[in-house]
Design an enzyme around this catalytic site. Structure first.
Site, short mmCIF file in Angstrom:
data_model
loop_
_atom_site.label_atom_id
_atom_site.label_comp_id
_atom_site.label_asym_id
_atom_site.label_seq_id
_atom_site.Cartn_x
_atom_site.Cartn_y
_atom_site.Cartn_z
N LYS A 182 -7.09 -52.21 -55.17
CA LYS A 182 -6.94 -51.80 -53.77
C LYS A 182 -5.67 -50.96 -53.67
CE LYS A 182 -5.25 -52.41 -50.05
NZ LYS A 182 -4.57 -51.36 -49.22
N GLU A 258 6.21 -56.78 -58.27
CA GLU A 258 7.33 -55.85 -58.38
C GLU A 258 7.57 -55.38 -56.96
OE1 GLU A 258 7.65 -51.81 -59.65
OE2 GLU A 258 9.14 -52.79 -58.39
N CYS A 292 11.27 -47.91 -55.63
CA CYS A 292 11.89 -49.23 -55.47
C CYS A 292 13.19 -49.33 -56.26
CB CYS A 292 10.92 -50.31 -55.94
SG CYS A 292 10.28 -49.98 -57.57
N GLU A 394 16.46 -52.75 -47.27
CA GLU A 394 15.80 -51.63 -47.96
C GLU A 394 15.27 -50.64 -46.93
OE1 GLU A 394 11.90 -52.21 -49.99
OE2 GLU A 394 12.88 -51.26 -51.71
#
Ligand code: 6UN
Length: 490
Positions: A182, A258, A292, A394
């Site tokens: 997905k 992750e 990231c 973040e």
């Protein structure tokens, strides 16, 4: 210039068939807001059918294949991507607006490398054994075997769409699993093209399945709730990782996450100054800050702080922002208006938190179709405390906050004072200091005088809110396998 082509419809790929969804959603270009494609959204029933097809495929021809035979198929997939290289470049560019050169030098080559690397690692891996002498003079012989986990759910993000999808697919398939993938609803194109390659290679029906849709209340959530899945490999935001963990907790499924990061770059006065400026400009603005691993926190030793801020400002303002096919373009847009709204909310927050705006902090006005896209300017702040939200949360855009520091112990404590633990970049010419600090930084990955330099055999992943598990090299072979020990009394 952006080319307005008639929007193709992107299908699902379930049990060896390209099929429509129960409805469609729009895939909008972040370059200029035009309709790239209309995408089939999978219903819950279709997600369940994909998982059942994957389950059935395990006991079909795929389950009988030897490791070398599976590895050869993975190489054929890599060959198929190579044969359609420019189409994959175009697909990534259409969905993300990234510079063509980035897709050509990173995304598509890494997809090919991901399949080839794990095909070869799987085909050449050996297992462990040991002998256990018994008191009666007998002997036990122990050896381990790696078996497939079963059906693996692969949920991949929009920032490096093809790279991160294939980073999981390569080892998952090489180790004999079947998969239901997905991809992010923001970036369906390259995954759908990959389904065409998989189909052409002749993977048995059900081995690879592709469903499109969203997260909560849509294909993503439906997938994680299917009882037959054995494991989930997910890259994306930490809070989505938590939601997936909750969804699979009752079934105690294997997870490899992750997740997010608020990574630091640390520049000592003894660093190669120009290399550090170029390195931090890359680690803060690469892929428009949508990696990231990007450095949104920069700590610079006080003697060179002012000089470094000025140099990074100059580099940021020199970055070429433009259409994907413009010569020398270095920065594209953010992936969507929705994501840009999030980044712009931090631009506003920085003002209320009292940041000094060194450069950027706004939307570039082009006076052309790009004003309907999702562009922002690379942004640098100073002057915030370590407790400011812009320094702790973040943002996932082309932004960084630069703060001065005075000694190793101080900066190490500040770098580690984070809810994340993914990556860190250290810039120094003192080898001893580099090793000393790297061991004490609480992240899964530390780069010294470099950033995002990758060897696919190394462990990759983070601690704390940055995720759990390691993928890469034998770590991927282990995650995507059920390891059994067989003990024989001789
Ligand atoms: O380079 C890789 O293998 C990888 O996993 C990169 C992850 C980046 C996430 O934003």
């Amino acid at each position: 210039m952006a080319t307005y082509q008639s929007a193709p419809d992107l299908p699902l790929y379930i049990d060896g068939q390209f099929v429509d969804g129960f409805r469609q959603f729009d895939n909008i270009s972040p370059v200029d807001g035009h309709l790239v494609s209309r995408v089939a959204e999978a219903s819950e029933a279709q997600v369940a059918a994909a998982v059942k097809a994957a389950q059935a495929a395990l006991s079909g021809p795929w389950g009988q294949l030897s490791v070398p035979a599976r590895a050869a198929l993975m190489h054929r997939v890599a060959d198929g991507i190579e044969a359609r290289f420019e189409e994959f470049v175009a697909a990534e560019v259409a969905d993300t607006g990234r510079p063509e050169n980035l897709a050509r030098t990173l995304d598509v080559p890494r997809a090919i490398a991901n399949f080839r690397t794990f095909a070869d690692l799987a085909a050449t891996s050996v297992s462990e054994c040991c002998e256990t002498p018994q008191a009666d003079g007998g002997l036990l012989f122990n050896y381990t075997v790696r078996k497939p986990l079963g059906v693996v759910a692969v949920i991949s993000p929009w920032n490096l769409p093809l790279l991160l999808l294939t980073w999981k697919l390569g080892p998952a398939l090489a180790m004999g699993n079947t998969v239901v993938c997905k991809p992010s609803e923001e970036t369906p194109s390259s995954a759908t093209l990959l389904a065409e390659v998989m189909h052409a290679v002749g993977l048995p029906a059900g081995v690879f399945n592709l469903i499109h849709g969203f997260g909560p209340g849509s294909a993503g959530e439906f997938l994680t709730r299917q009882p037959e899945i054995a494991a989930v490999s997910f890259t994306g935001e930490s809070r989505t990782g938590s939601a997936i963990m909750k969804a699979v907790a009752d079934g105690v499924k294997e997870v490899s996450f992750e997740l997010g990061g608020k990574n630091a770059a640390v520049v000592f006065a003894d660093a190669d100054f120009d290399a550090a400026v170029a390195g931090v400009a890359r680690s803060s603005f690469f892929n428009t800050g949508q990696v990231c691993l990007c450095s949104e926190r920069v700590y610079v030793e006080r003697p060179i702080f002012d000089r470094f801020v000025a140099a990074l400002k100059e580099r940021a303002e020199a970055l070429k922002i433009g259409y994907p096919n413009e010569a020398g373009v270095e920065l594209g847009p953010l992936v969507s208006q929705k994501h840009r709204d999030k980044v712009l909310s931090y631009f506003a927050l920085a003002r209320t938190e009292g940041a000094n705006l060194i450069t950027g902090g706004d939307v570039p006005l082009f006076g052309d179709a790009r004003d309907n896209g999702s562009w922002v300017r690379p942004t640098i702040w100073t002057g915030l405390g370590d407790d400011a939200r812009c320094v702790r949360e973040e943002i996932f855009g082309p932004v960084c906050h630069i703060a001065p520091f005075d000694d190793e112990e101080e900066v190490l404590a500040r770098v580690n004072d984070s809810q994340y633990g993914l990556a860190c970049a250290l810039w120094t010419s003192q080898v001893g200091r580099a090793h000393r600090l790297a061991r004490r930084v609480h992240t899964g990955i530390v780069w010294v005088n470099s950033w995002y330099a990758r060897d696919l055999r190394t462990p990759f992943g983070g601690s704390k809110l940055s995720g759990m598990g390691r993928e890469g090299g034998r770590h991927s072979l282990d995650f995507y396998s059920e390891i059994s020990n067989i003990c024989i009394k001789l």
